[in-house]
Design an enzyme around this catalytic site. Structure first.
Site, PDB file in Angstrom:
ATOM      1  N   HIS A 223       0.849  -1.188   0.000  1.00  0.00           N
ATOM      2  CA  HIS A 223       0.000   0.000   0.000  1.00  0.00           C
ATOM      3  C   HIS A 223       0.884   1.237   0.000  1.00  0.00           C
ATOM      4  O   HIS A 223       2.108   1.140   0.133  1.00  0.00           O
ATOM      5  CB  HIS A 223      -0.960  -0.027   1.189  1.00  0.00           C
ATOM      6  CG  HIS A 223      -1.986  -1.103   1.064  1.00  0.00           C
ATOM      7  ND1 HIS A 223      -1.868  -2.314   1.706  1.00  0.00           N
ATOM      8  CD2 HIS A 223      -3.122  -1.176   0.326  1.00  0.00           C
ATOM      9  CE1 HIS A 223      -2.895  -3.082   1.373  1.00  0.00           C
ATOM     10  NE2 HIS A 223      -3.673  -2.417   0.542  1.00  0.00           N
TER      11      HIS A 223
ATOM     12  N   ASP B  19      -0.131   6.845  -3.613  1.00  0.00           N
ATOM     13  CA  ASP B  19      -1.409   6.483  -4.236  1.00  0.00           C
ATOM     14  C   ASP B  19      -1.861   7.525  -5.251  1.00  0.00           C
ATOM     15  O   ASP B  19      -2.292   7.192  -6.355  1.00  0.00           O
ATOM     16  CB  ASP B  19      -2.511   6.375  -3.178  1.00  0.00           C
ATOM     17  CG  ASP B  19      -2.524   5.000  -2.498  1.00  0.00           C
ATOM     18  OD1 ASP B  19      -1.711   4.149  -2.875  1.00  0.00           O
ATOM     19  OD2 ASP B  19      -3.362   4.790  -1.591  1.00  0.00           O
TER      20      ASP B  19
HETATM   21  C1  LIG Z   1     -10.050   3.551   1.118  1.00  0.00           C
HETATM   22  C2  LIG Z   1      -9.351   2.236   1.407  1.00  0.00           C
HETATM   23  C3  LIG Z   1      -8.256   2.115   0.374  1.00  0.00           C
HETATM   24  C4  LIG Z   1      -6.917   2.438   0.974  1.00  0.00           C
HETATM   25  C5  LIG Z   1      -5.873   2.620  -0.067  1.00  0.00           C
HETATM   26  C6  LIG Z   1      -4.555   2.117   0.333  1.00  0.00           C
HETATM   27  C7  LIG Z   1      -3.868   2.970   1.378  1.00  0.00           C
HETATM   28  C8  LIG Z   1      -3.641   1.963  -0.873  1.00  0.00           C
HETATM   29  O1  LIG Z   1      -2.478   2.150  -0.805  1.00  0.00           O
HETATM   30  S1  LIG Z   1      -4.345   1.468  -2.370  1.00  0.00           S
HETATM   31  C9  LIG Z   1      -2.993   0.922  -3.355  1.00  0.00           C
HETATM   32  C10 LIG Z   1      -2.893  -0.553  -3.276  1.00  0.00           C
HETATM   33  N1  LIG Z   1      -1.932  -1.105  -4.196  1.00  0.00           N
HETATM   34  C11 LIG Z   1      -2.155  -1.212  -5.495  1.00  0.00           C
HETATM   35  O2  LIG Z   1      -3.193  -0.829  -6.027  1.00  0.00           O
HETATM   36  C12 LIG Z   1      -1.024  -1.804  -6.294  1.00  0.00           C
HETATM   37  C13 LIG Z   1      -1.469  -2.777  -7.369  1.00  0.00           C
HETATM   38  N2  LIG Z   1      -2.392  -3.755  -6.856  1.00  0.00           N
HETATM   39  C14 LIG Z   1      -2.027  -4.744  -6.024  1.00  0.00           C
HETATM   40  O3  LIG Z   1      -0.885  -4.908  -5.644  1.00  0.00           O
HETATM   41  C15 LIG Z   1      -3.150  -5.651  -5.544  1.00  0.00           C
HETATM   42  O4  LIG Z   1      -4.260  -5.489  -6.374  1.00  0.00           O
HETATM   43  C16 LIG Z   1      -3.548  -5.383  -4.088  1.00  0.00           C
HETATM   44  C17 LIG Z   1      -2.392  -5.711  -3.148  1.00  0.00           C
HETATM   45  C18 LIG Z   1      -3.980  -3.937  -3.871  1.00  0.00           C
HETATM   46  C19 LIG Z   1      -4.747  -6.272  -3.751  1.00  0.00           C
HETATM   47  O5  LIG Z   1      -4.368  -7.623  -3.913  1.00  0.00           O
HETATM   48  P1  LIG Z   1      -5.448  -8.739  -4.090  1.00  0.00           P
HETATM   49  O6  LIG Z   1      -4.810 -10.042  -3.770  1.00  0.00           O
HETATM   50  O7  LIG Z   1      -6.689  -8.408  -3.358  1.00  0.00           O
HETATM   51  O8  LIG Z   1      -5.858  -8.598  -5.637  1.00  0.00           O
HETATM   52  P2  LIG Z   1      -5.026  -8.937  -6.958  1.00  0.00           P
HETATM   53  O9  LIG Z   1      -3.904  -9.866  -6.693  1.00  0.00           O
HETATM   54  O10 LIG Z   1      -4.699  -7.659  -7.655  1.00  0.00           O
HETATM   55  O11 LIG Z   1      -6.088  -9.741  -7.831  1.00  0.00           O
HETATM   56  C20 LIG Z   1      -7.363  -9.286  -8.107  1.00  0.00           C
HETATM   57  C21 LIG Z   1      -8.244 -10.498  -8.230  1.00  0.00           C
HETATM   58  O12 LIG Z   1      -9.565 -10.065  -8.509  1.00  0.00           O
HETATM   59  C22 LIG Z   1      -9.985 -10.729  -9.703  1.00  0.00           C
HETATM   60  N3  LIG Z   1     -10.908  -9.834 -10.410  1.00  0.00           N
HETATM   61  C23 LIG Z   1     -10.712  -8.552 -10.719  1.00  0.00           C
HETATM   62  N4  LIG Z   1     -11.804  -8.046 -11.347  1.00  0.00           N
HETATM   63  C24 LIG Z   1     -12.684  -9.064 -11.432  1.00  0.00           C
HETATM   64  C25 LIG Z   1     -13.991  -9.183 -11.984  1.00  0.00           C
HETATM   65  N5  LIG Z   1     -14.606  -8.171 -12.575  1.00  0.00           N
HETATM   66  N6  LIG Z   1     -14.604 -10.391 -11.883  1.00  0.00           N
HETATM   67  C26 LIG Z   1     -13.997 -11.452 -11.282  1.00  0.00           C
HETATM   68  N7  LIG Z   1     -12.760 -11.384 -10.731  1.00  0.00           N
HETATM   69  C27 LIG Z   1     -12.133 -10.213 -10.826  1.00  0.00           C
HETATM   70  C28 LIG Z   1      -8.731 -10.987 -10.474  1.00  0.00           C
HETATM   71  O13 LIG Z   1      -8.919 -11.951 -11.448  1.00  0.00           O
HETATM   72  C29 LIG Z   1      -7.811 -11.425  -9.360  1.00  0.00           C
HETATM   73  O14 LIG Z   1      -8.148 -12.755  -9.030  1.00  0.00           O
HETATM   74  P3  LIG Z   1      -7.008 -13.836  -8.603  1.00  0.00           P
HETATM   75  O15 LIG Z   1      -6.569 -13.416  -7.249  1.00  0.00           O
HETATM   76  O16 LIG Z   1      -7.743 -15.142  -8.627  1.00  0.00           O
HETATM   77  O17 LIG Z   1      -5.931 -13.737  -9.629  1.00  0.00           O
HETATM   78  C30 LIG Z   1     -10.292   1.037   1.362  1.00  0.00           C
HETATM   79  C31 LIG Z   1      -9.482  -0.247   1.664  1.00  0.00           C
HETATM   80  C32 LIG Z   1     -10.442  -1.188   2.396  1.00  0.00           C
HETATM   81  C33 LIG Z   1     -11.789  -0.505   2.270  1.00  0.00           C
HETATM   82  C34 LIG Z   1     -12.868  -0.904   3.275  1.00  0.00           C
HETATM   83  C35 LIG Z   1     -13.126  -2.427   3.300  1.00  0.00           C
HETATM   84  O18 LIG Z   1     -13.263  -2.957   1.985  1.00  0.00           O
HETATM   85  C36 LIG Z   1     -14.327  -2.814   4.183  1.00  0.00           C
HETATM   86  C37 LIG Z   1     -15.583  -2.005   3.865  1.00  0.00           C
HETATM   87  C38 LIG Z   1     -16.262  -2.464   2.591  1.00  0.00           C
HETATM   88  C39 LIG Z   1     -17.526  -1.676   2.304  1.00  0.00           C
HETATM   89  O19 LIG Z   1     -18.112  -2.123   1.092  1.00  0.00           O
HETATM   90  C40 LIG Z   1     -17.200  -0.171   2.248  1.00  0.00           C
HETATM   91  C41 LIG Z   1     -16.572   0.282   3.524  1.00  0.00           C
HETATM   92  C42 LIG Z   1     -15.304  -0.484   3.900  1.00  0.00           C
HETATM   93  C43 LIG Z   1     -14.971  -0.093   5.334  1.00  0.00           C
HETATM   94  C44 LIG Z   1     -14.151  -0.121   2.931  1.00  0.00           C
HETATM   95  C45 LIG Z   1     -13.863   1.387   2.938  1.00  0.00           C
HETATM   96  C46 LIG Z   1     -12.676   1.791   2.033  1.00  0.00           C
HETATM   97  O20 LIG Z   1     -12.999   1.649   0.679  1.00  0.00           O
HETATM   98  C47 LIG Z   1     -11.428   0.964   2.366  1.00  0.00           C
HETATM   99  C48 LIG Z   1     -10.969   1.397   3.750  1.00  0.00           C
END
Ligand SMILES: C[C@H](CCC[C@H](C)C(=O)SCCNC(=O)CCNC(=O)[C@H](O)C(C)(C)COP(=O)(O)OP(=O)(O)OC[C@H]1O[C@@H](n2cnc3c(N)ncnc32)[C@H](O)[C@@H]1OP(=O)(O)O)[C@H]1CC[C@H]2[C@@H]3[C@H](O)C[C@@H]4C[C@H](O)CC[C@]4(C)[C@H]3C[C@H](O)[C@]12C
Length: 382
Positions: free
Chosen positions: A122, A152
């Site tokens: 992150h 970010d």
């Molecule tokens: C606001 C909060 C966000 C905080 C931001 C934070 C500080 C950051 O730094 S964000 C930057 C993160 N890093 C990156 O983006 C770098 C690149 N990405 C990655 O490294 C990764 O994606 C990852 C580490 C971020 C996540 O890894 P993960 O293992 O989860 O995912 P991936 O390996 O990438 O694979 C994705 C898989 O998904 C599949 N996929 C994708 N799309 C589809 C689709 N359409 N259909 C089917 N499948 C799909 C894809 O195929 C992959 O599958 P496989 O694994 O099988 O390969 C917010 C953070 C948390 C939030 C809260 C939380 O969610 C709980 C509540 C939820 C509620 O709904 C709302 C309130 C919440 C409290 C919510 C509130 C906020 O939003 C958060 C606090």
């Protein structure tokens, strides 16, 4: 608007890619966010002006639909861990073969190569890896991350949007798309070029929190006022520093020289004592209209009603009465025109978008029945 006519497919991500998509939408691009199916609520609070299509990419039909969307788009923006798109059969080689004009933007933490490329992380990890975090924080305190702004959003979402605009510009000459490898570590580090390059003139020789621009200098810091609020002081140049002293009612002759590092802690205590004698509003009255570089530290509640921001219209209010910053910068002929409607529900535009991209309505119904896509049409309130 500057990006009118540009079609963007944004795969739903956490924070940086949504910001990138919002910038493009604010400046006129048509941004379609591809959400997962079976999700109750969107995590995207930067969805201004986007449309949502809910698509299950874990089905071959879902992948085929996305490919078809990408064939007729200018940009695809993906925020996943390295390898995820390839695993889905949606890697750049494949999509660029099908649409050589496509700009394929990959927004990740560590980039597409190197030992960390596949590792989760992150913002705080990325700024740590950029070197910047080691310089952020107060003297004698641990490194401190300034919200999740640096990697970010500045090094990530904004830098990626810049890369997309560059690639779009270049495409007008070459007719070709390309792949953008936007690493937040590198984006943040690049944004820190001033810090890197000003090491040569000794700007960062002292420890964290003891330099001119990191909270070490008394003339570049925040101070608490009599009402518990704060003011920000940025009086670096000697002529502005003199105006600061004048406003504080201090005499240069009674004080150590401005640039005497050893006297900075003592000078800070003098400034602290002064600022504590009046309220924020009183200091604002004293310093407004001068070049002392003193401004009130405004809360989110105060910021849009400040006369300066108000006159410029720096903040917009959407239909849900939520305030947010207007898009920046302001272009004279083709300014951004941010959408003030409510954010899309997941799958709100699935049918509409698929029809727009040439799918027949009976196929769309079949995809819904098979769980490949989801439609979520808002029910009209009577
Ligand atoms: C606001 C909060 C966000 C905080 C931001 C934070 C500080 C950051 O730094 S964000 C930057 C993160 N890093 C990156 O983006 C770098 C690149 N990405 C990655 O490294 C990764 O994606 C990852 C580490 C971020 C996540 O890894 P993960 O293992 O989860 O995912 P991936 O390996 O990438 O694979 C994705 C898989 O998904 C599949 N996929 C994708 N799309 C589809 C689709 N359409 N259909 C089917 N499948 C799909 C894809 O195929 C992959 O599958 P496989 O694994 O099988 O390969 C917010 C953070 C948390 C939030 C809260 C939380 O969610 C709980 C509540 C939820 C509620 O709904 C709302 C309130 C919440 C409290 C919510 C509130 C906020 O939003 C958060 C606090």
């Amino acid at each position: 608007m500057a990006l009118t006519g540009i079609r963007v497919i944004e795969l739903a991500g956490l924070a940086p890619a949504p910001f990138c998509g919002m910038i493009l939408a604010d400046f006129g691009a048509s941004v379609i966010r591809v959400d997962r199916t079976k999700v109750a609520m969107s995590l995207d609070n930067q969805a201004r002006g986007k449309r949502s299509v809910a698509l299950n990419l874990k089905t071959p039909e879902g992948v085929a639909i996305l490919r078809k969307l990408c064939v007729r788009s200018d940009v695809v923006l993906e925020p996943y861990r390295k390898g995820v798109m390839e695993k889905l059969g949606l890697g750049p080689e494949k999509l660029l073969k099908e649409n050589p004009h496509l700009i394929y933007a990959r927004l990740t933490g560590y980039g597409q190569s190197g030992p960390y490329a596949t590792v989760a992380g992150h913002d705080i990890n990325y700024i740590a890896m950029s070197g910047l975090l080691s310089r952020l924080g107060r003297h004698k305190d641990k490194p401190y991350a300034p919200l999740n702004l640096v990697a970010d959003f500045a090094g990530g979402g904004l830098t990626c949007a810049f890369g997309i605009v560059l690639a779009l510009l270049e495409r007008t000459r070459s007719g070709q798309g390309q792949i953008i490898d936007a690493s937040m570590v590198e984006g943040a580090a690049y944004m820190g070029s001033f810090v890197w390059k000003s090491r040569a003139i000794g700007m960062w020789e002292r420890g964290r929190g003891q330099n001119m621009l990191d909270g070490g200098a008394p003339f570049y810091d925040t101070y608490q006022t009599a009402d518990g609020k704060h003011v920000a002081v940025g009086a670096i140049e000697p002529q502005f520093y003199q105006q600061l002293l004048r406003g504080l009612g201090l005499d240069t002759a009674d004080l150590p020289p401005q640039m005497s590092f050893d006297h900075w802690p003592e000078l800070k205590r003098v400034f602290e004592g002064c600022f504590a004698t009046k309220t924020q509003a009183e200091w604002t009255d004293i310093f407004d209209g001068t070049d002392a570089c003193v401004t009130p530290v405004l809360s989110f509640d105060q910021v849009s009603s400040h006369p300066h921001n108000k006159e410029r219209g720096s903040f917009v209010t959407d239909c849900g009465e939520d305030e947010s910053p207007r898009p920046a910068p302001v272009l004279s002929r083709t300014p951004a025109d941010p959408c003030l409607a409510r954010d899309p529900r997941i799958g709100q535009h699935t049918g509409e978008v698929l029809e727009e991209y040439g799918f027949k309505s009976e196929d769309i119904d079949n995809f819904v029945a098979a769980g490949v896509i989801e439609r979520n049409v808002p029910v009209a309130k009577l």
